[in-house]
Design a protein around this motif. Structure first.
Motif, PDB file in Angstrom:
ATOM      1  N   HIS A 126       0.735  -1.377   0.000  1.00 49.12           N
ATOM      2  CA  HIS A 126       0.044  -0.074  -0.111  1.00 49.12           C
ATOM      3  C   HIS A 126       0.791   1.322   0.030  1.00 49.12           C
ATOM      4  O   HIS A 126       0.589   2.313  -0.871  1.00 49.12           O
ATOM      5  CB  HIS A 126      -0.927   0.116   1.342  1.00 49.12           C
ATOM      6  CG  HIS A 126      -1.841   1.000   1.231  1.00 49.12           C
ATOM      7  ND1 HIS A 126      -3.189   1.100   0.542  1.00 49.12           N
ATOM      8  CD2 HIS A 126      -1.624   2.046   1.975  1.00 49.12           C
ATOM      9  CE1 HIS A 126      -3.657   2.344   0.843  1.00 49.12           C
ATOM     10  NE2 HIS A 126      -3.136   3.000   1.668  1.00 49.12           N
ATOM     11  N   HIS A 130       1.459   4.465  -2.656  1.00 51.44           N
ATOM     12  CA  HIS A 130       1.311   5.728  -2.297  1.00 51.44           C
ATOM     13  C   HIS A 130       2.514   6.517  -2.797  1.00 51.44           C
ATOM     14  O   HIS A 130       2.368   7.442  -3.619  1.00 51.44           O
ATOM     15  CB  HIS A 130       1.098   6.102  -0.749  1.00 51.44           C
ATOM     16  CG  HIS A 130      -0.216   5.904  -0.523  1.00 51.44           C
ATOM     17  ND1 HIS A 130      -1.302   6.744  -0.830  1.00 51.44           N
ATOM     18  CD2 HIS A 130      -0.784   5.358   0.654  1.00 51.44           C
ATOM     19  CE1 HIS A 130      -2.283   6.761  -0.281  1.00 51.44           C
ATOM     20  NE2 HIS A 130      -2.040   5.481   0.810  1.00 51.44           N
ATOM     21  N   ASP A 149      -0.367   7.933   6.170  1.00 52.81           N
ATOM     22  CA  ASP A 149      -2.013   7.662   6.232  1.00 52.81           C
ATOM     23  C   ASP A 149      -2.652   7.151   7.395  1.00 52.81           C
ATOM     24  O   ASP A 149      -1.821   7.018   8.628  1.00 52.81           O
ATOM     25  CB  ASP A 149      -2.309   6.918   4.903  1.00 52.81           C
ATOM     26  CG  ASP A 149      -1.840   5.643   4.854  1.00 52.81           C
ATOM     27  OD1 ASP A 149      -1.196   5.131   5.945  1.00 52.81           O
ATOM     28  OD2 ASP A 149      -1.940   4.907   4.168  1.00 52.81           O
ATOM     29  N   ASP A 340      -6.168   7.486  -0.631  1.00 46.95           N
ATOM     30  CA  ASP A 340      -6.337   6.219  -1.238  1.00 46.95           C
ATOM     31  C   ASP A 340      -6.479   6.032  -2.838  1.00 46.95           C
ATOM     32  O   ASP A 340      -5.827   5.138  -3.313  1.00 46.95           O
ATOM     33  CB  ASP A 340      -7.098   5.393  -0.482  1.00 46.95           C
ATOM     34  CG  ASP A 340      -6.316   4.882   0.741  1.00 46.95           C
ATOM     35  OD1 ASP A 340      -5.236   5.110   0.801  1.00 46.95           O
ATOM     36  OD2 ASP A 340      -7.148   4.408   1.740  1.00 46.95           O
TER      37      ASP A 340
HETATM   38 FE   LIG Z   1      -3.628   4.965   2.265  1.00 44.49          FE
END
Ligand SMILES: [Fe+2]
Ligand SMILES: [Fe+2]
Ligand SMILES: [Fe+2]
Lengths: 572, 230, 69
Positions: A126, A130, A149, A340
């Motif tokens: 993830h 990003h 995040d 996201d």
């Molecule tokens: Fe995220």
């Protein structure tokens, strides 16, 4: 040379992005098509729309890439549920149902949906997605990348070093310590919806006194900032380990006072709401200090002159401005879809690079969605018996309306990528009069009184109205600048309580239609400056199609609507 | 008398017994209206006919208004009842979409909407009568206002259905088809409702049995803090 | 604007095969030496999976339907 589809889904704000031969061709958030705000569902509509726009069949894709590692995520969720036994008993059945019912099969679902062999469907971590979504579309050859995040699989904060087409992981801070979850907990405590009300918290901060009445000391129990740039949450105060909805525990209410009831009208003159504003201001200060610490660490590890930011926390434009001022970097970049949704873009880029494609060219415009169908708009507007007419010069027509103090819904070009309306799906109005702001609020937005509206200004004219220069973030509204006090005559509707403005600089490359409009305004002897707010009703996603636009016009009392070269004026 | 009317009459005293329960109920209606709006917006985008797109947009606009009206009244009642601030009525009205237009096709979509609107009329009329008898003028007039729109919705969808179908018989077949489909879905939903509860209880048992794993996890995966090198 | 695409159809057998492969990969994930101690979690996963399969998905709000009760 490859065609790669990136997907983010199943948590918050799903999206799809399509890369062809290394270039970003189209990127769409699912909410714009499903009309469900922050729609987290598998974004098959958005993906299909991307493919149709580019004329690519699903079977012709070289890779479909997901923005997260499903098994790692499952592992973290399970470990967390078990660790916090027995407090997690409520969460357990639902969390397991959503993991096992949907989330762990996502790669199979994607293979089925696009007729792809399973081997062509892959995923990246993830935070890596990003980071990729920021560095690789920046103009920087070398940059430090800071991802902050709520949480990815395990990490909630990561540092990276981007060099050309390389991205190297440096270090991380792991769940449950998380700046994003701290922000979420206080968003909920302030009575706003988590994952949606964060902007409101930021707007509220300007009305408060940071650290007032010992708040800063009290915050030290919530989060400790260390000299090495890392931070640590006082976990006793939080509940994100056992309660997905609220995020804070009774201890936090004991520390800061009872939570604010959701939906209650705001009275900032009163003592009680002043306290909530003070907390928001203190939170903003703490987040900024934490980000500065992280940026210092990133600088020390990379020695890079540039900083890229990504993750939900990077949507905090106030903090970004402070990082640009005090972070010690020459330039700071935040991609418009820093949350996201942006993961879909990062995932696609990572796979394309692995398939041998070059790094994409720098992102200059966020107009990456779909255009409107003008003939359709014309036909449906006629059927709705709206007074629609065609004009030869839509920019001048819009400029005239704005100069006459009309509130104009502006639907031109491809819709935006990311949460900001940047002139393609915007409500535009004169920025000078404070009353305009009240009118927009009364007629359309019904926003809390403390939320600001933003200006869009012709790029070369920025210094005439604001203290500062155009930078890598101003085309995307991911930062703020101080408004010039001597120009308050021109900025009445767009200056926030603290004297700042979340200004967008407009260039022909970034937003050609809005650029033409501002030029036309200037030509007519007006300031090349407009109030720009998103084209949506309260709680709705931003308008995408011509049908959405006409639906908006039926519901909300804007004075006029431009759909490309069509003008609809509401009879007085 | 239809089954809907009979059931609605029978359940009236139960469903509207208190401001709290009424608030709940009207909040549910607001969600249904919002969900209808989403499906109509999608239909407006997808139908090939601009005329029908316009009709769906107007209809969606009505349903948005209804959602707001029901939501507002639900909150008033919730305030009277002193419902806790954590209650669902205070949350934004947000439903999900079933993408009926995509799943059913335009003909069956129209049939489905018509059936839904016609049933809503029957149901709302029962409620209006009940509210009037109870002296709940406010609720009666809310539903009376909304009923005006629902009549229009039922009429135009029926007209469009018969216009779009190849023959009258085909339109009637579509109406029967969606009624069957809906009955099947009601059955499924009831099944799910039950299954969800069974699942919850069974999972709590699993959770209890898994308790020792909590210790294992704490030992095997201690919390980390500060920087971790990649 | 786009219309939802036509999905390629796959046989039930192929889909079942894909799901089985994913299940296998999941088991291997938890049996990996780095998380060997987490292997008992597989039992929880198995129970939850079977229960979920037996009871179906979760409910949603129906459009155009005003619940009677
Ligand atoms: Fe995220
Ligand atoms: Fe309705
Ligand atoms: Fe209706």
């Amino acid at each position: 040379m490859a065609k790669v589809l990136g997907i983010s889904a199943h948590y918050h704000d799903a999206a799809a992005a399509l890369l062809v031969d290394g270039e970003l061709v189209v990127a769409i958030q699912q909410e714009r098509l499903s009309r469900i705000k922050n729609d987290p569902g598998l974004p098959l509509d958005a993906a299909d729309a991307c493919l149709a726009y580019a004329g690519v069949r699903g079977e012709a894709l070289d890779a479909v890439v997901f923005y997260e590692r499903p098994f790692d995520k499952l592992e973290r969720v399970m470990v967390n549920l078990m660790r916090n036994l027995p407090r997690t008993w409520r969460q357990f059945p639902r969390a397991m149902a959503s993991q096992l019912g949907d989330k762990i099969w996502v790669l199979d679902q994607l293979a089925e949906a696009f007729g792809q062999p399973r081997a062509n469907v892959r995923c990246f971590a993830h935070h890596q997605c990003h980071a990729a979504s920021a560095h690789f579309v920046s103009r920087f050859e070398d940059s430090a990348v800071l991802v902050v995040d709520g949480v990815g699989e395990h990490s909630s904060t990561t540092l990276w070093h981007g060099q050309g087409a390389q991205l190297r992981a440096l270090c991380s801070i792991e769940f449950p310590h998380s700046l994003g979850l701290l922000y979420a907990a206080l968003t909920a405590w302030l009575g706003f919806a988590v994952n949606e009300g964060e902007y409101k918290v930021m707007g509220l901060a300007a009305w408060g006194r940071p650290g007032h009445a010992g708040l800063r000391e009290r915050f030290e129990r919530l989060i400790r900032l260390h000299d090495d740039g890392s931070y640590e949450l006082g976990l006793d105060y939080f509940a994100h380990m056992s309660d997905a909805e609220l995020g804070f525990g009774p201890k936090l209410e004991a520390l800061l006072g009872p939570r604010r009831p959701p939906g209650l009208a705001w009275a900032l003159e009163g003592e009680r709401d002043q306290h909530y504003a003070d907390v928001a201001a203190t939170l903003q200060q703490v987040i900024e200090d934490a980000l500065l610490g992280l940026a210092r660490k990133a600088k020390a590890l990379t020695g890079s002159p540039n900083l890229c930011l990504a993750g939900g926390v990077a949507l905090n434009s106030l903090a970004n401005a402070r990082l640009a001022r005090e972070g010690g970097f020459e330039a700071v970049f935040v991609q418009p879809a820093a949350g996201d949704a942006g993961g879909a873009l990062g995932a696609a880029i990572l796979a394309a690079l692995e398939l041998g494609d070059p790094r994409p060219t720098p992102m200059l415009s966020a107009a990456l969605g779909l255009p409107v169908d003008i003939e359709r708009a014309w036909a449906v507007a006629r059927e709705l018996e709206l007074p629609v007419r065609r004009v030869d010069d839509p920019a001048s027509a819009a400029a005239e309306l704005i100069a006459a103090d009309k509130i104009v819904a502006h639907v031109r070009g491809r819709f935006e990528w990311g949460p900001r309306a940047l002139g393609q799906r915007s409500i535009l109005a004169s920025a000078a009069a404070r009353e305009t702001r009240e009118r927009i609020n009364r007629l359309i937005k019904q926003r809390e009184p403390f939320r600001p509206f933003a200006p869009a200004v012709l790029e070369p004219r920025i210094g005439e109205y604001f203290d500062g220069q155009a930078n890598d973030m101003t085309p995307f509204m991911t930062t703020v600048l101080p408004a010039r006090a001597d120009r308050s005559d021109a900025l009445g509707a767009v200056t926030h309580e603290d004297g700042s403005s979340r200004v967008q600089t407009v260039s022909p490359a970034g937003a050609p239609e809005l650029h033409e409009l501002l030029v036309a305004l200037e030509r007519g002897g007006h300031a090349p400056l407009v109030l720009n707010t998103s084209l949506n009703g309260p709680g709705e996603p931003i308008v995408a199609s011509s049908e959405d636009a006409l639906g908006f016009f039926l519901r909300h009392a804007v004075d006029a609507m431009m759909i490309e070269d069509l003008v609809i004026e509401r009879p007085a | 008398m239809s089954l809907t009317v009979a059931l609605a009459r029978m359940l009236n005293p139960l469903v509207w017994r208190s401001p709290a329960r009424s608030a709940d109920k009207l909040h549910g209606f607001a969600l249904a209206e919002h969900g209808s709006m989403l499906d109509l917006r999608l239909a407006a985008r997808l139908t090939p006919s601009p005329t029908r797109a316009a009709a769906y947009l107007r209809h969606a606009d009505d349903e948005t208004r209804h959602a707001q009206m029901f939501g507002k009244r639900a909150r008033q009642l919730a305030r009277e009842a002193g419902l806790a601030r954590g209650h669902a009525v205070w949350e934004p009205i947000r439903a999900d979409s079933e993408q009926l237009f995509v799943g059913l096709g335009e003909l069956d979509f129209l049939a489905f909407v018509h059936v839904g609107e016609a049933r809503a009329i029957e149901q709302f009329l029962v409620y209006v009568a009940y509210f009037q008898a109870q002296g709940r003028e406010r609720d009666a007039s809310l539903l009376t206002t909304i009923l005006v729109d629902e009549h229009r919705h039922a009429d135009y969808t029926r007209a469009l259905l018969f216009e779009l179908a190849d023959s009258e018989a085909a339109a009637r077949r579509a109406l029967r088809r969606v009624r069957r489909w809906e009955a099947w879905r009601t059955w499924l939903r009831a099944g799910r409702f039950l299954a969800e509860r069974v699942y919850m209880v069974a999972m709590l048992l699993v959770y209890l049995l898994a308790a020792p794993l909590g210790l294992l996890v704490r030992w095997a995966r201690p919390l980390t803090r500060g920087w971790r090198d990649a | 604007m786009s219309t939802p695409g036509k999905r390629p159809k796959r046989s039930l057998l192929r889909r079942l095969g894909a799901r089985l492969r994913t299940s296998g990969a999941l088991v291997l994930h938890f049996l990996h030496p780095a998380r060997f101690v987490l292997a008992p979690l597989l039992i929880v996963l198995l129970f939850a999976g079977v229960l979920l399969w037996l009871t179906g998905g979760l409910a949603y709000v129906a459009p155009f339907v005003y619940a009677l009760f």
